[in-house]
Design a protein around this motif. Structure first.
Motif, PDB file in Angstrom:
ATOM      1  N   UNK A   1       0.853  -1.190   0.000  1.00 18.25           N
ATOM      2  CA  UNK A   1       0.000   0.000   0.000  1.00 18.25           C
ATOM      3  C   UNK A   1       0.885   1.235   0.000  1.00 18.25           C
ATOM      4  N   UNK A   2       0.578   2.160  -0.872  1.00 19.65           N
ATOM      5  CA  UNK A   2       1.315   3.420  -0.902  1.00 19.65           C
ATOM      6  C   UNK A   2       0.318   4.549  -0.733  1.00 19.65           C
ATOM      7  N   UNK A   3       0.658   5.482   0.152  1.00 20.75           N
ATOM      8  CA  UNK A   3      -0.178   6.664   0.313  1.00 20.75           C
ATOM      9  C   UNK A   3       0.104   7.606  -0.849  1.00 20.75           C
ATOM     10  N   UNK A   4      -0.939   8.192  -1.383  1.00 16.81           N
ATOM     11  CA  UNK A   4      -0.814   9.135  -2.491  1.00 16.81           C
ATOM     12  C   UNK A   4       0.142  10.275  -2.142  1.00 16.81           C
ATOM     13  N   UNK A   5       0.617  10.960  -3.168  1.00 22.60           N
ATOM     14  CA  UNK A   5       1.468  12.126  -2.981  1.00 22.60           C
ATOM     15  C   UNK A   5       0.678  13.327  -2.452  1.00 22.60           C
ATOM     16  N   UNK A   6       1.393  14.369  -2.159  1.00 25.89           N
ATOM     17  CA  UNK A   6       0.819  15.571  -1.545  1.00 25.89           C
ATOM     18  C   UNK A   6      -0.166  16.292  -2.478  1.00 25.89           C
ATOM     19  N   UNK A   7      -1.174  16.882  -1.856  1.00 22.97           N
ATOM     20  CA  UNK A   7      -2.118  17.763  -2.547  1.00 22.97           C
ATOM     21  C   UNK A   7      -2.037  19.135  -1.890  1.00 22.97           C
ATOM     22  N   UNK A   8      -2.639  20.134  -2.511  1.00 21.22           N
ATOM     23  CA  UNK A   8      -2.678  21.455  -1.889  1.00 21.22           C
ATOM     24  C   UNK A   8      -3.434  21.411  -0.563  1.00 21.22           C
ATOM     25  N   UNK A   9      -4.470  20.566  -0.470  1.00 17.29           N
ATOM     26  CA  UNK A   9      -5.201  20.458   0.801  1.00 17.29           C
ATOM     27  C   UNK A   9      -4.340  19.810   1.879  1.00 17.29           C
ATOM     28  N   UNK A  10      -3.492  18.837   1.522  1.00 14.37           N
ATOM     29  CA  UNK A  10      -2.543  18.301   2.511  1.00 14.37           C
ATOM     30  C   UNK A  10      -1.666  19.423   3.035  1.00 14.37           C
TER      31      UNK A  10
ATOM     32  N   UNK B   1       3.528  16.474  -4.821  1.00 15.80           N
ATOM     33  CA  UNK B   1       2.928  15.140  -4.810  1.00 15.80           C
ATOM     34  C   UNK B   1       3.379  14.299  -5.986  1.00 15.80           C
ATOM     35  N   UNK B   2       3.501  14.942  -7.153  1.00  9.71           N
ATOM     36  CA  UNK B   2       3.983  14.205  -8.330  1.00  9.71           C
ATOM     37  C   UNK B   2       5.441  13.787  -8.132  1.00  9.71           C
ATOM     38  N   UNK B   3       6.243  14.669  -7.545  1.00  7.89           N
ATOM     39  CA  UNK B   3       7.643  14.326  -7.257  1.00  7.89           C
ATOM     40  C   UNK B   3       7.714  13.197  -6.228  1.00  7.89           C
ATOM     41  N   UNK B   4       6.816  13.210  -5.236  1.00 12.78           N
ATOM     42  CA  UNK B   4       6.785  12.133  -4.244  1.00 12.78           C
ATOM     43  C   UNK B   4       6.426  10.796  -4.896  1.00 12.78           C
ATOM     44  N   UNK B   5       5.514  10.831  -5.863  1.00 17.27           N
ATOM     45  CA  UNK B   5       5.155   9.599  -6.570  1.00 17.27           C
ATOM     46  C   UNK B   5       6.354   9.063  -7.355  1.00 17.27           C
TER      47      UNK B   5
ATOM     48  N   UNK C   1      -5.136   7.922  -7.959  1.00 19.87           N
ATOM     49  CA  UNK C   1      -5.023   7.461  -9.360  1.00 19.87           C
ATOM     50  C   UNK C   1      -3.775   8.015 -10.018  1.00 19.87           C
ATOM     51  N   UNK C   2      -3.525   9.316  -9.843  1.00 17.23           N
ATOM     52  CA  UNK C   2      -2.344   9.913 -10.474  1.00 17.23           C
ATOM     53  C   UNK C   2      -1.067   9.335  -9.879  1.00 17.23           C
ATOM     54  N   UNK C   3      -1.053   9.118  -8.563  1.00 16.16           N
ATOM     55  CA  UNK C   3       0.105   8.489  -7.921  1.00 16.16           C
ATOM     56  C   UNK C   3       0.361   7.116  -8.542  1.00 16.16           C
ATOM     57  N   UNK C   4      -0.695   6.316  -8.673  1.00 18.62           N
ATOM     58  CA  UNK C   4      -0.563   4.976  -9.249  1.00 18.62           C
ATOM     59  C   UNK C   4      -0.115   5.035 -10.701  1.00 18.62           C
ATOM     60  N   UNK C   5      -0.654   5.974 -11.463  1.00 17.06           N
ATOM     61  CA  UNK C   5      -0.274   6.101 -12.875  1.00 17.06           C
ATOM     62  C   UNK C   5       1.192   6.485 -13.033  1.00 17.06           C
ATOM     63  N   UNK C   6       1.655   7.405 -12.184  1.00 25.25           N
ATOM     64  CA  UNK C   6       3.070   7.810 -12.243  1.00 25.25           C
ATOM     65  C   UNK C   6       3.962   6.625 -11.913  1.00 25.25           C
ATOM     66  N   UNK C   7       3.645   5.913 -10.834  1.00 17.47           N
ATOM     67  CA  UNK C   7       4.474   4.773 -10.426  1.00 17.47           C
ATOM     68  C   UNK C   7       4.451   3.685 -11.494  1.00 17.47           C
ATOM     69  N   UNK C   8       3.261   3.360 -11.995  1.00 17.72           N
ATOM     70  CA  UNK C   8       3.155   2.324 -13.029  1.00 17.72           C
ATOM     71  C   UNK C   8       3.971   2.714 -14.259  1.00 17.72           C
ATOM     72  N   UNK C   9       3.888   3.986 -14.661  1.00 13.53           N
ATOM     73  CA  UNK C   9       4.658   4.453 -15.810  1.00 13.53           C
ATOM     74  C   UNK C   9       6.151   4.366 -15.581  1.00 13.53           C
ATOM     75  N   UNK C  10       6.604   4.800 -14.410  1.00 15.46           N
ATOM     76  CA  UNK C  10       8.035   4.775 -14.084  1.00 15.46           C
ATOM     77  C   UNK C  10       8.576   3.347 -14.030  1.00 15.46           C
ATOM     78  N   UNK C  11       7.740   2.407 -13.571  1.00 15.99           N
ATOM     79  CA  UNK C  11       8.197   1.017 -13.404  1.00 15.99           C
ATOM     80  C   UNK C  11       7.845   0.123 -14.588  1.00 15.99           C
TER      81      UNK C  11
END
Length: 194
Positions: free
Chosen positions: A6-15, A32-36, A60-70
């Protein structure tokens, strides 16, 4: 057995502002994108057979970034891994939330209880585990799930019998927690700090 990361999503402005997001659909910010991407680098070399994600865009964006990178397939959405629904508290700053509702989450109109959240998340992981065991038995399948702090906290509490996380412990954006499921329950394997 299924290994579940389980991975917690990256940062948002609300975080960043200290606002309660709950089921409100807030996107990642640049941090958040950099954290992903950093999480993907930490996970490089780990075998994943499938990637799942909460339907909320920050996960979703966190998962998409990680999936793309890997170089992994596109993430599959699993609705049960969405964040804790905070009802009337969504959008409030944490200080305003504590002032208005105190520590009793069950007092928040329209909010999901922690036991409801835990049951929903466990049911989702059990479906993922059953599907993995059907596809891969007898081989162990490894899946990555992008989700939320409240979901991970509830699963940690459940798997540890209430001893984790420590009182006041914050689960960082991009943090990783590894569990195993074998059709008979969930157990924590490890947590990777960010």
């Amino acid at each position: 057995m299924t290994l579940i990361t389980l991975i917690r999503h990256g940062q948002t402005d609300w975080n960043l502002e200290g606002r309660i997001q709950g089921s409100t659909d807030i996107p990642l910010n640049d941090t958040g994108r950099a954290q992903a991407r950093a999480a993907a680098a930490r996970l490089a070399g780990t075998r994943f057979d499938h990637v799942y994600t909460s339907p909320l865009m920050r996960a979703r964006e966190t998962a998409e970034i990680i999936a793309g990178e890997l170089g992994l397939p596109a993430p599959l959405i699993t609705v049960g891994m969405r964040e804790h629904e905070f009802g009337a508290a969504e959008g409030l700053l944490w200080d305003a939330y504590r002032e208005r509702f105190g520590a009793d989450r069950d007092a928040i109109p329209g909010a999901e209880t922690v036991p409801q959240l835990t049951e929903r998340a466990l049911s989702s992981l059990e479906r993922i585990d059953r599907a993995a065991r059907r596809r891969s038995a007898p081989r162990t399948e490894s899946v990555l799930v992008a989700t939320h702090g409240g979901v991970i906290r509830a699963l940690l509490e459940h798997a540890s019998g209430g001893t984790l996380p420590a009182p006041g412990e914050r689960l960082g954006n991009g943090s990783v927690h590894r569990f195993a499921m074998d059709g008979g329950g969930i157990r924590l394997l490890d947590a990777v700090a960010v």
